[in-house]
Write a protein that holds these residues in place. Structure first.
Motif, PDB file in Angstrom:
ATOM      1  N   TRP A   1      40.711  38.373  43.216  1.00  0.00           N
ATOM      2  CA  TRP A   1      39.592  39.226  43.585  1.00  0.00           C
ATOM      3  C   TRP A   1      39.604  40.507  42.777  1.00  0.00           C
ATOM      4  O   TRP A   1      40.659  41.021  42.427  1.00  0.00           O
ATOM      5  CB  TRP A   1      39.647  39.574  45.079  1.00  0.00           C
ATOM      6  CG  TRP A   1      39.449  38.401  45.976  1.00  0.00           C
ATOM      7  CD1 TRP A   1      40.413  37.558  46.455  1.00  0.00           C
ATOM      8  CD2 TRP A   1      38.213  37.925  46.500  1.00  0.00           C
ATOM      9  NE1 TRP A   1      39.845  36.591  47.248  1.00  0.00           N
ATOM     10  CE2 TRP A   1      38.495  36.800  47.300  1.00  0.00           C
ATOM     11  CE3 TRP A   1      36.891  38.344  46.393  1.00  0.00           C
ATOM     12  CZ2 TRP A   1      37.512  36.091  47.978  1.00  0.00           C
ATOM     13  CZ3 TRP A   1      35.919  37.635  47.064  1.00  0.00           C
ATOM     14  CH2 TRP A   1      36.224  36.516  47.839  1.00  0.00           C
ATOM     15  N   ILE A   2      38.392  41.029  42.516  1.00  0.00           N
ATOM     16  CA  ILE A   2      38.268  42.278  41.766  1.00  0.00           C
ATOM     17  C   ILE A   2      37.140  43.127  42.363  1.00  0.00           C
ATOM     18  O   ILE A   2      36.133  42.587  42.830  1.00  0.00           O
ATOM     19  CB  ILE A   2      38.010  42.009  40.261  1.00  0.00           C
ATOM     20  CG1 ILE A   2      38.072  43.289  39.466  1.00  0.00           C
ATOM     21  CG2 ILE A   2      36.705  41.284  40.047  1.00  0.00           C
ATOM     22  CD1 ILE A   2      38.116  43.080  37.963  1.00  0.00           C
ATOM     23  N   TYR A   3      37.341  44.425  42.352  1.00  0.00           N
ATOM     24  CA  TYR A   3      36.320  45.358  42.838  1.00  0.00           C
ATOM     25  C   TYR A   3      35.287  45.547  41.738  1.00  0.00           C
ATOM     26  O   TYR A   3      35.609  45.937  40.626  1.00  0.00           O
ATOM     27  CB  TYR A   3      36.981  46.684  43.203  1.00  0.00           C
ATOM     28  CG  TYR A   3      36.024  47.805  43.539  1.00  0.00           C
ATOM     29  CD1 TYR A   3      35.183  47.722  44.637  1.00  0.00           C
ATOM     30  CD2 TYR A   3      35.982  48.952  42.764  1.00  0.00           C
ATOM     31  CE1 TYR A   3      34.324  48.751  44.953  1.00  0.00           C
ATOM     32  CE2 TYR A   3      35.125  49.995  43.077  1.00  0.00           C
ATOM     33  CZ  TYR A   3      34.301  49.888  44.163  1.00  0.00           C
ATOM     34  OH  TYR A   3      33.446  50.912  44.471  1.00  0.00           O
ATOM     35  N   GLU A   4      34.013  45.233  42.035  1.00  0.00           N
ATOM     36  CA  GLU A   4      32.946  45.356  41.042  1.00  0.00           C
ATOM     37  C   GLU A   4      32.268  46.713  41.046  1.00  0.00           C
ATOM     38  O   GLU A   4      31.723  47.127  40.049  1.00  0.00           O
ATOM     39  CB  GLU A   4      31.883  44.270  41.268  1.00  0.00           C
ATOM     40  CG  GLU A   4      32.255  42.942  40.714  1.00  0.00           C
ATOM     41  CD  GLU A   4      31.077  41.980  40.729  1.00  0.00           C
ATOM     42  OE1 GLU A   4      30.140  42.139  41.540  1.00  0.00           O
ATOM     43  OE2 GLU A   4      31.101  41.046  39.923  1.00  0.00           O
ATOM     44  N   GLY A   5      32.256  47.380  42.179  1.00  0.00           N
ATOM     45  CA  GLY A   5      31.610  48.686  42.248  1.00  0.00           C
ATOM     46  C   GLY A   5      31.084  48.968  43.629  1.00  0.00           C
ATOM     47  O   GLY A   5      31.062  48.106  44.500  1.00  0.00           O
TER      48      GLY A   5
END
Length: 163
Positions: A119-123
């Motif tokens: 998982w990654i934080y997109e904004g």
């Protein structure tokens, strides 16, 4: 004249030190216990689920009068189908109220990703308007088109009741 000047200087320094002590003591005492206001579990189609928890913390006020200060946070925690916490988005807010008026005086947010290989934080963003704090975050599942956008808000009444 010199004695008067020294006395006034001493008095001013004493007031300054007293104000400094009072203002620096407030944050330490602001870490009092939090109370859970609400908790909701949201089941998702793939077996995953989210727990949304709202908590409040009374913050001792250094101002005189009836104005009270309350800290609040709403946490959105995403668990996979194996009951493992994968990520969380937390909206923080501070409210000032006095039985007549209420205002959201500060807001911030935090994102914690516990499985950064997937998982990654997109904004996202957070803001305040009147008596409400708003927050939005988008978390993306790597190597897929799957994203989860979380919208949170915390409101406070003029009597200090969170919703």
């Amino acid at each position: 004249m010199k004695k008067l000047f020294k006395a006034l200087t001493c008095f001013a320094l004493s007031l300054s030190m007293l104000a400094s002590i009072l203002l620096t003591a407030a944050p330490a005492s602001a870490s009092s216990d939090s109370t859970t206001v609400s908790e909701e579990t949201i089941q998702l189609e793939d077996g995953a689920y989210c727990i949304v928890t709202t908590t409040e913390t009374m913050i001792p006020s250094v101002t005189r009068g009836k104005t009270k200060t309350k800290g609040a946070q709403k946490a959105y925690r995403y668990y996979n189908a194996s009951d493992v916490l994968v990520w969380e988005y937390i909206l923080h807010a501070t409210f000032m109220y006095d039985d007549y008026l209420v205002v959201c005086s500060d807001t911030s947010n935090e994102i914690n990703i516990y499985n950064p290989k997937r998982w990654i934080y997109e904004g996202g963003k957070h803001w305040k308007q009147g008596n409400t704090a708003y927050g939005q975050a988008t978390i993306h599942l790597i190597a897929t088109t799957t994203s989860k956008t979380v919208n949170l808000q915390i409101s406070c009444s003029k009597h200090g009741v969170l919703s």
